[in-house]
Design an enzyme around this catalytic site. Structure first.
Site, PDB file in Angstrom:
ATOM      1  N   THR A  39     -10.067  -6.480   0.238  1.00  0.00           N
ATOM      2  CA  THR A  39      -9.645  -5.970   1.533  1.00  0.00           C
ATOM      3  C   THR A  39     -10.600  -4.849   1.915  1.00  0.00           C
ATOM      4  O   THR A  39     -11.181  -4.201   1.036  1.00  0.00           O
ATOM      5  CB  THR A  39      -8.192  -5.448   1.492  1.00  0.00           C
ATOM      6  OG1 THR A  39      -7.881  -4.809   2.727  1.00  0.00           O
ATOM      7  CG2 THR A  39      -7.997  -4.450   0.382  1.00  0.00           C
ATOM      8  N   CYS A  74     -12.126  -6.481   8.760  1.00  0.00           N
ATOM      9  CA  CYS A  74     -10.781  -6.721   8.248  1.00  0.00           C
ATOM     10  C   CYS A  74     -10.836  -8.139   7.728  1.00  0.00           C
ATOM     11  O   CYS A  74     -11.366  -9.030   8.406  1.00  0.00           O
ATOM     12  CB  CYS A  74      -9.728  -6.559   9.345  1.00  0.00           C
ATOM     13  SG  CYS A  74      -8.126  -7.279   8.933  1.00  0.00           S
TER      14      CYS A  74
END
Length: 235
Positions: free
Chosen positions: A83, A196
């Site tokens: 992430t 993202c």
């Protein structure tokens, strides 16, 4: 082949992409029945999300350090946070474990420099865009960064957490993200970093209005290069 430890579950939708793409790359390189040596520790994202909302970064540091240590104890020879945002915890993890951390920002910088991009638009959570841990690391490597105005950053962030990390991908949000990318292109960005890990699921790089670096693809390439013995993680 070296064994990688993935800190996953943030969200699980993109963790699936990591697992699939790492295995596909290893199979492509080695052929036959080869697959990747992966340890995956997938968290309950609700716990992490509560700490994000509270901006309890000490709490997220402690949680991800514990995850990284479990992976190392299980035999991981390097770790990777699957992430972008939670690379806020990267310094704490690097200080706590005795194996390299393969940093997602460095992987994006590698792709940008190889492709000759000098100015990256960065789209991600509000902290990824507005805090220095991410754009600052790109700037340190000679890459200029552009982000939207603060109100637009908050809009992008809301779509990420209300929709993308929960597996919802709508045409309206896709159109809005493309509009924002066009605005950043007009401001001088020669490429956009999909910073993202779910944005590439909403706007695949080939559909973006300017060259796009998918953070998952860039990170996976760095991870696989390290697994095959050809790469070094930045300390």
């Amino acid at each position: 082949m070296r064994r990688i430890g993935l800190l996953g579950g943030m969200s699980w939708h993109s963790s699936i992409e990591y697992y699939t793409k790492i295995n596909e790359a290893v199979a492509s390189r080695l052929g036959g029945h080869h697959s990747a040596r992966i340890l995956l520790d997938s968290t309950d994202f609700a716990d992490i999300r509560e700490m994000q909302i509270a901006e309890d970064w000490a709490g997220t540091d402690a949680s991800l350090v514990a995850t990284a240590q479990r992976l190392v104890d299980g035999g991981a020879e390097a770790v990777a946070i699957a992430t972008n945002l939670m690379h806020k915890c990267a310094p704490a993890i690097e200080s706590a474990v005795d194996v390299p951390l393969i940093h997602i920002v460095d992987s994006i910088a590698t792709v940008a420099k190889r492709q000759g991009y000098s100015t990256l638009a960065v789209l991600g959570t509000k902290w990824t865009m507005l805090d220095d841990f991410y754009t600052g690391r790109l700037e340190e490597q000679g890459i200029r960064t552009l982000v939207p105005d603060e109100d637009t950053c908050l809009e992008i962030d809301q779509i990420i957490f209300d929709e993308l990390t929960q597996g919802t991908f709508t045409d309206a949000s896709r159109a809005r993200y493309v509009e924002i990318m066009n605005d950043l292109k007009a401001r001088g960005a020669d490429a956009v970093a999909l910073s993202c890990t779910e944005i590439g699921l909403l706007v695949p790089p080939q559909t973006a209005p300017l060259p796009a670096i998918d953070s998952v693809d860039a990170h996976v390439a760095a991870i696989v290069e390290w697994m095959m013995g050809g790469g070094r993680a930045r300390s």
